[in-house]
Design an enzyme around this catalytic site. Structure first.
Site, short mmCIF file in Angstrom:
data_model
loop_
_atom_site.label_atom_id
_atom_site.label_comp_id
_atom_site.label_asym_id
_atom_site.label_seq_id
_atom_site.Cartn_x
_atom_site.Cartn_y
_atom_site.Cartn_z
N TYR A 110 12.44 81.28 0.56
CA TYR A 110 13.31 80.33 -0.12
C TYR A 110 12.43 79.25 -0.71
O TYR A 110 11.26 79.47 -1.03
CB TYR A 110 14.37 79.81 0.87
CG TYR A 110 15.49 79.08 0.20
CD1 TYR A 110 16.20 79.68 -0.84
CD2 TYR A 110 15.85 77.79 0.59
CE1 TYR A 110 17.23 79.01 -1.48
CE2 TYR A 110 16.88 77.13 -0.04
CZ TYR A 110 17.56 77.73 -1.07
OH TYR A 110 18.58 77.07 -1.72
N LYS A 183 19.15 83.18 -0.71
CA LYS A 183 20.29 82.68 0.06
C LYS A 183 20.81 83.76 1.00
O LYS A 183 21.15 83.50 2.16
CB LYS A 183 21.41 82.23 -0.87
CG LYS A 183 21.13 80.96 -1.62
CD LYS A 183 21.23 79.74 -0.72
CE LYS A 183 21.08 78.47 -1.52
NZ LYS A 183 21.11 77.26 -0.70
#
Length: 573
Positions: A110, A183
Site C-alpha cells: 500500500y 485495498k
C-alpha cells in the site's frame, strides 16, 4: 457458465473447498495452488505427479522461503513485484506472509510504494485480477462485471476508482486499479474479508495526465478525462449494473477527485450500500486519534478549536465526522461547526462575496465579520499563520498536500497558547507531509500529541521516546467492510462511521509521555474485529442490518477468513 475450478463449502473461515480442477490447472488457480505444500497423496489425487519437486514443504517452510525472498529484494518496487507475483500464484501463502509481517509489508503493498507501482503500471503490466470498465462502452459494464465469474451471493464488495485523485500523485488513469488491489489486500490481511468476495474495479474515463497520454505503452483510454453529464451518467450506469449483478455488495469508492467524491457519495449513500474511504475512512481514523488525544488531556471534544489546513475531500470529511461527535456531546450542528476553521489554497474559507469555494466546503465558511479585528501578515489575506495567530487552535490537522506548510513559526505560535497541542500532518506520501514528527516535537519541547498520514520512525527527545501514530485508514476500513458483511447492511450510515472511530479510540490508553494516539499496526486484526462489531451493532441500531446479530463477537470471528490451507474435498464427477 463453465464449471468453476473450485467451490467454497459451508464452514467457518472457508476451511473446506471442493476441487473441480485436475492436473496443471490446479497450479494455475491461486486459491487452490499450494505449490510444494501439496502432500504426495494430494498430488496423486489431483494429477500433480511429476509437476512439483519431490520434497513436500509445509506452510511454515514456505513462509520462511517467501520472507527470505522478500528481504533479499533491495528496492521497494522489487519487493512489491515479488509480493504481487506471490499473490497471483498462491492466495493462502501471500496472505499468511502479509498478515505475519503486516507492519513491515503494508508500506510495500500500500502507501507509499504502491504509488510508484501505479505510475509504472503500463510498463510493469501483467495479468490483473480485476474489472476494467470504459466510459466509451457503458453498455458493456454489466458484461464486464459478470465476466469476473462470481455469482450474486459470492460478492460482498466492489472496490472502485476512477483514478483521478490517487494518493498524493493525482490523475493516474487506468493504473489506479493497483490502489484497489492494495485495498483488497488490506481488507483481507487486516480485516479477514475473504479475498474471493471482493472485486477491484477501475472506471476508465480517460486521463488529463499528459505524460500518460503521450506514453506509447499506456494501456488506458487515450483521451482527456470526461466530465459533466456524461461522466455522471456513466457512474449511474455502473451503479445500476453493479446492483443488478451483485445486489448485496458494498461499493467502496477510492481516490476520486474531490468534487466527484463528495457528489457521488451524497448522491448514492441513501440509495445503496456505499462507502468512500477518502471521505469517511480518513475521517474515522483521524477522529479516533482526535478522541484519544483529547482524552489524554482530560478534556472534551466540544471544547477544542480545530484548524484544518487543506479543506478538500479528506479535510472536510474529517470535519463532518468531528462535528457529529461534538453533537453527541450536546452541541447543535451549527455550534459544533463554529469550532472549525478550514483553509484552502486561497486561505481561510469565509462567506465573503468575493471568495469562491466548493459546495461541500460551504458549511465551514467563517463569517467575514469575525475577521475585522484579526492581526494578519497582509491586509485582507487570511492564511494558515494568520489563522493560528488569531484562533489559538488546540488541534491542527493537515490534509493540504503542501510539504513543510506547518512551519516552525506557526507551530511555536500554536504551542505558546496550548499546553498539549494535537497536531496531525496527514498528507502522504512522506515527502508531502506538512511537517515531520521530529520537527513538531522539537518545536513544542515534546508537548505535542502527534499523528501522521505516513509511517515515521519513533522520535527520541530529552530521554523520552515518542511512538508516532500513523493515521492510516487501514485501522478502520477493513473493519467497516467486515462489519457490513457480517450484518449485510443495506447502507453505511454516519453512526456506523462514528462507531468505527470510537472503537479504534477505545483500544488506546495513554498513561505516559510518548505513547501513540493509535493502536499498533501489528494489532490490526484485533482492531478490525473490534471495529466490525461496533459497526454491525450500529447498523442494527440504525435499522439497516438485514442479518440479525445474535452473537456479534462470534459472528465476526466466524466470518473472518484465515490464511491456512483448507481441507480439500475432491469432486468425484
Amino acid at each position: 457458465m463453465p464449471q468453476r475450478p473450485y467451490e467454497i463449502l459451508p464452514g467457518n473461515h472457508g476451511s473446506r473447498i471442493r476441487v473441480n480442477a485436475r492436473g496443471s490447472a490446479v497450479l494455475r488457480v491461486p486459491r487452490l495452488n499450494r505449490g510444494t505444500a501439496f502432500t504426495h497423496e494430494e498430488r496423486e489425487q489431483l494429477g500433480l505427479e511429476g509437476l512439483l519437486p519431490e520434497r513436500v514443504t509445509p506452510l511454515e517452510g514456505q513462509l520462511h522461503r517467501a520472507y527470505t525472498r522478500f528481504v533479499r529484494a533491495h528496492h521497494p518496487l522489487e519487493k512489491f513485484s515479488y509480493l504481487q507475483g506471490l499473490r497471483d500464484r498462491n492466495t493462502v501463502l501471500f496472505y499468511r506472509l502479509l498478515s505475519e509481517h503486516l507492519d513491515e509489508m503494508m508500506p510495500i503493498v500500500y502507501t507509499p510504494t504502491i504509488g510508484d507501482a501505479i505510475q509504472e503500471f503500463s510498463l510493469w503490466y501483467q495479468q490483473i485480477s480485476g474489472v476494467f470498465c470504459s466510459i466509451d462502452a457503458p453498455d458493456r459494464i454489466e458484461d464486464a462485471l459478470r465476466a469476473f465469474g462470481r455469482d450474486p451471493e459470492q460478492v460482498d464488495m466492489l472496490i472502485v476508482t476512477d483514478s483521478e485523485g490517487i494518493l498524493g500523485i493525482g490523475d493516474q488513469g487506468v493504473g489506479g486499479i493497483q490502489i484497489c488491489l492494495g485495498k483488497k489486500s488490506l481488507y483481507t490481511a487486516a480485516g479477514g474479508v475473504d479475498p474471493d468476495r471482493m472485486i477491484p474495479v477501475v472506471l476508465d474515463v480517460g486521463t488529463d495526465n499528459l505524460q500518460l497520454l503521450n506514453d506509447d505503452l499506456y494501456l488506458g483510454l487515450r483521451h482527456a478525462r470526461v466530465r459533466g453529464e456524461r461522466y455522471d451518467a456513466f457512474i449511474r450506469s455502473f451503479v445500476e449494473a453493479a446492483q443488478r449483478v451483485y445486489p448485496h455488495a458494498m461499493i467502496h469508492w477510492e481516490d476520486f477527485g474531490a468534487d466527484n467524491a463528495h457528489r457521488i457519495l451524497t448522491t448514492y449513500r441513501d440509495e445503496i450500500c456505499t462507502f468512500n474511504d477518502d471521505v469517511q475512512g480518513t475521517a474515522a481514523v483521524v477522529a479516533a486519534a482526535f478522541i484519544a488525544g483529547v482524552r489524554a488531556k482530560g478534556e472534551r471534544l466540544s471544547d477544542q478549536r480545530v484548524v484544518i489546513h487543506g479543506a478538500g475531500t479528506a479535510g472536510i470529511g474529517v470535519a463532518d465526522l468531528l462535528v457529529d461527535l461534538m453533537v453527541q456531546e450536546g452541541l447543535t450542528p451549527d455550534e459544533a461547526r463554529m469550532r472549525f476553521w478550514a483553509t484552502s489554497s486561497r486561505g481561510l474559507i469565509t462567506d465573503e462575496p468575493t471568495k469562491r469555494f466548493r459546495d461541500f466546503q460551504r458549511p465551514y465558511a467563517r463569517p467575514a465579520a469575525e475577521l475585522a479585528g484579526w492581526q494578519t501578515d497582509a491586509p485582507g489575506l487570511y492564511y494558515l499563520a494568520d489563522v493560528v495567530r488569531n484562533v489559538h487552535p488546540t488541534v491542527l490537522i493537515g490534509t493540504s498536500g503542501q510539504p513543510g506548510s506547518f512551519r516552525e513559526s506557526v507551530i511555536r505560535e500554536m504551542a505558546h497558547h496550548v499546553d498539549q497541542p494535537i497536531i496531525m500532518p496527514l498528507s502522504n506520501p512522506t515527502i508531502l507531509a506538512e511537517a515531520t514528527p521530529t520537527e513538531l516535537l522539537t518545536w513544542t519541547e515534546g508537548r505535542a500529541l502527534v499523528a501522521t498520514g505516513s509511517p515515521f520512525a519513533p522520535v527520541s527527545l530529552d530521554e523520552t521516546t515518542y511512538t508516532v501514530a500513523q493515521a492510516n485508514n487501514a485501522f478502520v476500513f477493513p473493519g467497516i467492510g467486515l462489519g457490513v458483511g457480517v450484518c449485510r447492511a443495506t447502507r453505511v450510515t454516519d453512526p456506523m462511521i462514528a462507531a468505527a472511530a470510537q472503537a479504534v479510540a477505545s483500544l488506546v490508553r495513554i498513561t505516559r509521555p510518548g505513547q501513540s494516539l493509535l493502536p499498533s499496526v501489528r494489532d490490526l486484526r484485533r482492531v478490525s474485529a473490534t471495529v466490525a462489531i461496533a459497526v454491525a451493532r450500529a447498523a442494527e441500531a440504525d435499522g439497516v442490518a438485514e442479518r440479525p446479530l445474535t452473537d456479534p463477537i462470534q459472528q465476526v470471528f466466524d466470518t473472518m477468513w484465515q490464511p491456512v490451507y483448507p481441507e480439500m474435498v475432491l469432486d468425484e464427477g
